[in-house]
Design an enzyme around this catalytic site. Sequence first.
Site, PDB file in Angstrom:
ATOM      1  N   ASP A   1       0.610  -1.301   0.101  1.00  0.00           N
ATOM      2  CA  ASP A   1      -0.119  -0.180   0.046  1.00  0.00           C
ATOM      3  C   ASP A   1       1.182   1.362   0.392  1.00  0.00           C
ATOM      4  O   ASP A   1       1.735   0.859   0.645  1.00  0.00           O
ATOM      5  CB  ASP A   1      -1.078  -0.086   1.141  1.00  0.00           C
ATOM      6  CG  ASP A   1      -1.810  -1.378   0.948  1.00  0.00           C
ATOM      7  OD1 ASP A   1      -2.643  -1.216   0.319  1.00  0.00           O
ATOM      8  OD2 ASP A   1      -1.872  -1.888   1.792  1.00  0.00           O
TER       9      ASP A   1
ATOM     10  N   GLY B   1       0.840   1.574   6.794  1.00  0.00           N
ATOM     11  CA  GLY B   1       1.508   0.758   7.844  1.00  0.00           C
ATOM     12  C   GLY B   1       0.548  -0.072   8.942  1.00  0.00           C
ATOM     13  O   GLY B   1       0.911  -0.708   9.260  1.00  0.00           O
TER      14      GLY B   1
ATOM     15  N   ARG C   1      -5.583  -3.601  10.817  1.00  0.00           N
ATOM     16  CA  ARG C   1      -6.726  -3.265  10.910  1.00  0.00           C
ATOM     17  C   ARG C   1      -7.478  -3.147  11.901  1.00  0.00           C
ATOM     18  O   ARG C   1      -7.354  -2.013  12.502  1.00  0.00           O
ATOM     19  CB  ARG C   1      -7.616  -4.077   9.947  1.00  0.00           C
ATOM     20  CG  ARG C   1      -8.851  -3.920   9.830  1.00  0.00           C
ATOM     21  CD  ARG C   1      -9.679  -5.131   9.062  1.00  0.00           C
ATOM     22  NE  ARG C   1      -8.578  -5.968   7.607  1.00  0.00           N
ATOM     23  CZ  ARG C   1      -8.641  -6.826   7.189  1.00  0.00           C
ATOM     24  NH1 ARG C   1     -10.170  -7.767   7.524  1.00  0.00           N
ATOM     25  NH2 ARG C   1      -8.338  -7.607   6.313  1.00  0.00           N
TER      26      ARG C   1
ATOM     27  N   SER D   1       4.434  -6.734   3.745  1.00  0.00           N
ATOM     28  CA  SER D   1       3.150  -6.313   4.186  1.00  0.00           C
ATOM     29  C   SER D   1       2.140  -6.062   5.269  1.00  0.00           C
ATOM     30  O   SER D   1       2.557  -7.231   5.378  1.00  0.00           O
ATOM     31  CB  SER D   1       1.826  -5.709   2.666  1.00  0.00           C
ATOM     32  OG  SER D   1       1.049  -5.602   3.102  1.00  0.00           O
TER      33      SER D   1
ATOM     34  N   SER E   1      -1.120  -6.218   5.265  1.00  0.00           N
ATOM     35  CA  SER E   1      -2.213  -6.614   4.844  1.00  0.00           C
ATOM     36  C   SER E   1      -2.983  -7.659   4.968  1.00  0.00           C
ATOM     37  O   SER E   1      -2.165  -8.289   4.195  1.00  0.00           O
ATOM     38  CB  SER E   1      -2.188  -5.490   3.563  1.00  0.00           C
ATOM     39  OG  SER E   1      -3.510  -5.641   2.694  1.00  0.00           O
TER      40      SER E   1
ATOM     41  N   ASN F   1      -4.827  -8.142   2.999  1.00  0.00           N
ATOM     42  CA  ASN F   1      -5.124  -8.175   1.526  1.00  0.00           C
ATOM     43  C   ASN F   1      -4.503  -8.589   0.248  1.00  0.00           C
ATOM     44  O   ASN F   1      -4.727  -8.266  -1.105  1.00  0.00           O
ATOM     45  CB  ASN F   1      -6.997  -6.861   1.361  1.00  0.00           C
ATOM     46  CG  ASN F   1      -8.145  -7.370   2.179  1.00  0.00           C
ATOM     47  OD1 ASN F   1      -8.630  -8.322   2.101  1.00  0.00           O
ATOM     48  ND2 ASN F   1      -8.060  -6.553   3.616  1.00  0.00           N
TER      49      ASN F   1
ATOM     50  N   LYS G   1       4.812  -3.605  11.947  1.00  0.00           N
ATOM     51  CA  LYS G   1       6.241  -2.408  11.566  1.00  0.00           C
ATOM     52  C   LYS G   1       5.887  -1.371  12.986  1.00  0.00           C
ATOM     53  O   LYS G   1       4.558  -1.288  12.952  1.00  0.00           O
ATOM     54  CB  LYS G   1       5.620  -1.874  10.113  1.00  0.00           C
ATOM     55  CG  LYS G   1       6.066  -3.117   9.452  1.00  0.00           C
ATOM     56  CD  LYS G   1       5.284  -2.327   8.146  1.00  0.00           C
ATOM     57  CE  LYS G   1       5.162  -3.379   6.749  1.00  0.00           C
ATOM     58  NZ  LYS G   1       5.083  -3.694   5.695  1.00  0.00           N
TER      59      LYS G   1
HETATM   60  C1  G6P Z   1      -1.177  -1.315   5.076  1.00  0.00           C
HETATM   61  C2  G6P Z   1      -1.896  -0.401   4.966  1.00  0.00           C
HETATM   62  C3  G6P Z   1      -2.725   0.247   6.477  1.00  0.00           C
HETATM   63  C4  G6P Z   1      -3.462  -0.600   6.924  1.00  0.00           C
HETATM   64  C5  G6P Z   1      -2.850  -2.558   6.753  1.00  0.00           C
HETATM   65  C6  G6P Z   1      -3.358  -3.514   6.829  1.00  0.00           C
HETATM   66  O1  G6P Z   1       0.096  -1.304   6.275  1.00  0.00           O
HETATM   67  O2  G6P Z   1      -0.938   0.505   4.913  1.00  0.00           O
HETATM   68  O3  G6P Z   1      -3.131   1.647   5.781  1.00  0.00           O
HETATM   69  O4  G6P Z   1      -4.366  -0.741   8.222  1.00  0.00           O
HETATM   70  O5  G6P Z   1      -2.100  -2.328   5.637  1.00  0.00           O
HETATM   71  O6  G6P Z   1      -4.590  -3.916   5.549  1.00  0.00           O
HETATM   72  P1  G6P Z   1      -6.087  -5.041   5.686  1.00  0.00           P
HETATM   73  O7  G6P Z   1      -5.643  -4.530   4.124  1.00  0.00           O
HETATM   74  O8  G6P Z   1      -5.386  -6.696   6.185  1.00  0.00           O
HETATM   75  O9  G6P Z   1      -6.931  -3.983   6.283  1.00  0.00           O
HETATM   76 MG    MG Z   2       2.621   1.542   2.793  1.00  0.00          MG
END
Ligand code: G6P
Ligand code: MG
Length: 216
Positions: A10, A45, A48, A113, A115, A117, A144
């Site tokens: 992201d 970073g 969720r 990452s 995330s 997703n 992180k």
């Molecule tokens: C990345 C983004 C964050 C987000 C995190 C979790 O680090 O920079 O803003 O909250 O991923 O993402 P997710 O897709 O699992 O909700």
């Molecule tokens: Mg990022």
Amino acid sequence: EKKGFIFDLDGVIVDTAKYHYLAWKKLANELGFDFTLEQNELFKGVSRKRCLEILLEIGKVNASREQFDRWMVEKNKDYLDYIEKMDASEILPDVPRVLEFLKNKKVPIALGSASKNARPILEKVGLLPFFDVIVDGNNVTKAKPDPEVFLIAASNLQVVPQNCVVFEDAVAGIKAANNAIMTSIGIGDSNTLTEANYNFNDFTEMTDDFLNSLLQ
Ligand code: G6P
Ligand code: MG
């Protein structure tokens, strides 16, 4: 010596921060308060779960465990509605050029990452085949700036951390790379990413010569 390259997702590969923002803002508005772009910076970073904790602190909202979990699901559902419509046009400038460059040099590439997703997003934009290793929010326990995500990536790439290069747009991500004793490259504002070993506004500023110098 063998080098490895690790990309955050992201804000480095795709600009999904705007979709995270819209989904969090919708929830905040439903709960009766506003959520600004400036506050969204703190979410970069960040997992969720932690994002929702911060959001509820901003709105001074208390929640039961069950309610908290329902809002997590609702936010992600709204976020996925945006992701659903993504395609290759949302890849950030010159990301494919850098990935191709590294592939041609046979340098192993990982995603690192927070995330959960990450895989579907890479699939949507057609970049999944570039990645030899994917470490994402499903594989880590420590967020992180803890170096865990990047250390797992290095281990899976079979490259020692000192020979890994990390591309990051978040302050916490640069710290995580530095904590892992990797070369940290900030993608974004140098006034924000002050701890990065190198900084570029975006990949269009990164020359082949610079990439070659990282491979020495
Ligand atoms: C990345 C983004 C964050 C987000 C995190 C979790 O680090 O920079 O803003 O909250 O991923 O993402 P997710 O897709 O699992 O909700
Ligand atoms: Mg990022």
